[in-house]
Scaffold this active site. Structure first.
Site, PDB file in Angstrom:
ATOM      1  N   GLY A 244     -15.014  -8.802  22.021  1.00  0.00           N
ATOM      2  CA  GLY A 244     -14.834 -10.024  21.248  1.00  0.00           C
ATOM      3  C   GLY A 244     -13.380 -10.211  20.881  1.00  0.00           C
ATOM      4  N   ARG A 247      -9.198 -10.266  16.188  1.00  0.00           N
ATOM      5  CA  ARG A 247      -9.357 -10.357  14.731  1.00  0.00           C
ATOM      6  C   ARG A 247     -10.621  -9.629  14.276  1.00  0.00           C
ATOM      7  NH1 ARG A 247     -12.398 -13.609  11.806  1.00  0.00           N
ATOM      8  NH2 ARG A 247     -12.833 -14.953  13.600  1.00  0.00           N
ATOM      9  N   GLU A 267     -13.005  -3.982  23.261  1.00  0.00           N
ATOM     10  CA  GLU A 267     -12.413  -4.783  24.331  1.00  0.00           C
ATOM     11  C   GLU A 267     -12.178  -6.140  23.712  1.00  0.00           C
ATOM     12  OE1 GLU A 267     -11.714  -7.579  26.506  1.00  0.00           O
ATOM     13  OE2 GLU A 267     -13.745  -7.442  27.320  1.00  0.00           O
ATOM     14  N   CYS A 302     -11.846 -13.185  28.957  1.00  0.00           N
ATOM     15  CA  CYS A 302     -10.818 -12.429  28.241  1.00  0.00           C
ATOM     16  C   CYS A 302      -9.629 -12.090  29.127  1.00  0.00           C
ATOM     17  CB  CYS A 302     -11.413 -11.159  27.643  1.00  0.00           C
ATOM     18  SG  CYS A 302     -12.307 -10.137  28.833  1.00  0.00           S
TER      19      CYS A 302
END
EC number: 1.2.1.5
Length: 495
Positions: A244, A247, A267, A302
Site C-alpha cells: 500500500g 504513509r 511494499e 506501484c
C-alpha cells in the site's frame, strides 16, 4: 482464452452471487456489531454489495481462530506434502472459477475484464501453485562443527500473519502473500482494501473447499482505521505483510513499535524512472513498452514507469512514437473485452489525479490530456513534458495514467535524475551498450532494474523496493524469509 463479449459479461454480472460476510474459523459470518459498508461499481457509481464492517472485536475472533489452529499444529506441523496438496487444489479451484473471480475483480475495481481474466486471476493461481510446489524443496542446514557436536539450522513458521492488501491488484497481491505464508505453515488474517474486498471473500470459500483447516485463513473486511489498526496494534499478531501507500506503511511501523514489536514487511510507493538513451536498440518497442508501463491498469501500479527520462537527441522522435502508442490505451467499459483502460478505483481517487493534472499545467507542457474520458472515474493517457524535476508532479506518487517527461544530456545526469527520489521500487534502461547497462543497473537505487524492457519478470524473481518503497520481498524463494523463523539447534553428541 475466450474473452466473450460485453453482453455476456453484463448478463453474468446480473446473476452473480456476491458473498458479503467475514470469513472466520472456516465459516462466513456477520460482523459482531452487524454493521456494513457499501462497495461501489466505479463505472455506474451504484452499490455492488453491503460488506460486513469488521472491527477490533472481529479481529479478536479471527485471532483466536488463527492462533488456536496454529498451536494445535493442524497446518503448522503438517507435512510439506500435505500443504502442497491443499494449495495445489486451491490453485485448481481458482482456475476453475476464473471467470467468476475475474468478474468480481472487474466489477470491484473498474479494471478491464480482459486483464482480470488474462493476467490477475492466472497470476494469482500461479503464485499459490508456485509456493505449493516449492515448499517441499526448501531444506534446513547443518553447520560445520566438531565431531562430538551437531548444529542444525531449521526454518519454522512465524505464527499468525496479518496480510493487508491494496485495491489495485486485489487477488494477485493477496496470493503473493498467501502463497508463501500458507506454504510455510502460518495462519493468516487477511484484510483486503475496503474498496475491493469481493475476490478475497470468495477466495476464502475456495480455500475451505480445497481442504485448508478452519482458522488457517480468516478474512476480515473493513476500514483501515478500524480493522487495519486493530491488526497493526494487536499484541498477538506475529508479523504484518503489507502492500500500500508509504504513509500507511510508516503508521504500521509505528504501531508495531508501540505494541509487541511485530515484524512489518512493506511494499509501498514508487516513482520509477524509465531511461531511454539515444542508442536504444528499438525506439518503437521502447515506446510501446513505455506506454504499457504507465497506462496499464490505468496507471494504478506501484512500479509504473511514471518518470520518463529521454536523451535529448532522440526525445522529440520518441515522444511522437509514444503519442501514437497512447492511442492503444483509451478508456472504455471495463466489461468490454476490447477495452484496454478501464476506470480508476473510484471518483475520489479520480479527483486526486485530476488535481495533480491541474497543478501540472503550470509546471510543464501538457502533451497529451486524458481528461474528459467519458466515464466518471476514468482518465485517459496524460503526458507532461519538460517538467521541473523538483515539482510535485515529478516527485509524488500520483497513482494514475500520468507520465512526466524530462530530458537529459549525459549518463551521469540521467542517473542523478533517476535516483533523486524518496522511492526506489523500479527503474528501466534502454541501451545497446552492454557496459552502460551494467553500470546503470548497479548504480540505480531500485529493487528491480529492467534493461530493454519494462516490468518483465515472473514468480522466480523477488519483488520489492529500496528507500521508502519498503523492505522485504514478495515472490521467489526469498519471500519465504518473511514468513519463517530461523532456529539454531545445537546438540552435544557426548551427553
Amino acid at each position: 482464452m475466450n474473452f466473450h463479449h460485453l453482453a455476456y459479461w453484463q448478463d453474468k454480472a446480473l446473476s452473480l452471487a456476491i458473498e458479503n460476510r467475514l470469513f472466520i474459523n472456516g465459516e462466513y459470518t456477520a460482523a459482531a456489531e452487524n454493521e456494513t459498508f457499501e462497495t461501489v461499481d466505479p463505472v455506474t457509481q451504484a452499490p455492488l454489495a453491503k460488506i460486513a464492517r469488521g472491527k477490533s472485536v472481529d479481529i479478536d475472533r479471527a485471532m483466536s481462530a488463527a492462533r488456536g489452529v496454529f498451536e494445535r499444529g493442524d497446518w503448522s506441523l503438517s507435512s510439506p506434502a500435505k500443504r502442497k496438496a491443499v494449495l495445489n487444489k486451491l490453485a485448481d479451484l481458482m482456475e476453475a472459477h476464473a471467470e467468476e473471480l475475474a468478474l468480481l475483480e472487474t466489477l470491484d475495481t473498474g479494471k478491464p475484464i480482459r486483464h482480470s481474466l488474462r493476467d490477475d486471476i492466472p497470476g494469482a493461481a500461479r503464485a499459490i501453485r508456485w509456493y505449493a510446489e516449492a515448499i517441499d524443496k526448501v531444506y534446513g542446514e547443518v553447520a560445520t562443527t566438531s565431531s562430538h557436536e551437531l548444529a542444525m539450522i531449521v526454518r519454522e513458521p512465524v505464527g499468525v500473519i496479518a496480510a493487508i492488501v491494496p485495491w489495485n491488484f486485489p487477488l494477485l497481491l493477496t496470493c503473493w502473500k498467501l502463497g508463501p505464508a500458507l506454504a510455510a505453515g502460518n495462519s493468516v488474517i487477511l484484510k483486503p482494501s475496503e474498496k475491493s474486498p469481493l475476490s478475497a471473500i470468495r477466495l476464502a470459500g475456495l480455500a475451505k473447499e480445497a481442504g485448508l483447516p478452519d482458522g488457517v485463513l480468516n478474512v476480515v473486511t473493513g476500514f483501515g482505521h478500524e480493522a487495519g489498526q486493530a491488526l497493526s496494534r494487536h499484541n498477538d499478531i506475529d508479523a504484518i505483510a503489507f502492500t500500500g501507500s508509504t504513509r500507511t506503511g510508516k503508521q504500521l511501523l509505528k504501531d508495531a513499535g508501540d505494541s509487541n514489536m511485530k515484524r512489518v514487511w512493506l511494499e509501498a510507493g514508487g516513482k520509477s524512472a524509465n531511461i531511454v538513451f539515444a542508442d536504444c536498440p528499438d525506439l518503437q518497442q521502447a515506446a510501446s513498452a513505455t506506454a504499457a508501463g504507465i497506462f496499464y491498469n490505468q496507471g494504478q501500479v506501484c512500479i509504473a514507469g511514471t518518470r520518463l527520462l529521454l536523451e535529448e537527441s532522440i526525445a522529440d522522435e520518441f515522444l511522437a512514437l509514444l503519442k501514437q502508442q497512447a492511442q492503444n490505451w483509451q478508456p472504455g467499459h471495463p466489461l468490454d473485452p476490447a477495452t484496454t483502460m478501464g476506470t480508476l478505483i473510484d471518483c475520489a481517487h479520480a479527483d486526486s489525479v485530476h488535481s495533480f493534472i491541474r497543478e501540472g499545467e503550470s509546471k510543464g507542457q501538457l502533451l497529451l490530456d486524458g481528461r474528459n474520458a467519458g466515464l466518471a472515474a476514468a482518465i485517459g493517457p496524460t503526458i507532461f513534458v519538460d517538467v521541473d524535476p523538483n515539482a510535485s508532479l515529478s516527485r509524488e506518487e500520483i497513482f494514475g495514467p500520468v507520465l512526466v517527461v524530462t530530458r537529459f544530456t549525459s549518463e551521469e545526469q540521467a542517473l542523478q535524475l533517476a535516483n533523486d527520489s524518496q522511492y526506489g521500487l523500479g527503474a528501466a534502461v534502454w541501451t545497446r551498450d552492454l557496459s552502460r547497462a551494467h553500470r546503470m543497473s548497479r548504480r540505480l537505487k531500485a529493487g528491480s532494474v529492467f534493461v530493454n524492457n519494462y516490468n518483465d519478470g515472473d514468480m522466480t524473481v523477488p519483488f520489492g523496493g529500496y528507500k521508502q518503497s519498503g523492505n522485504g520481498r514478495d515472490k521467489s524463494l526469498h519471500a519465504l524469509e518473511k514468513f519463517t523463523e530461523l532456529k539454531t539447534i545445537w546438540i552435544s553428541l557426548e551427553a
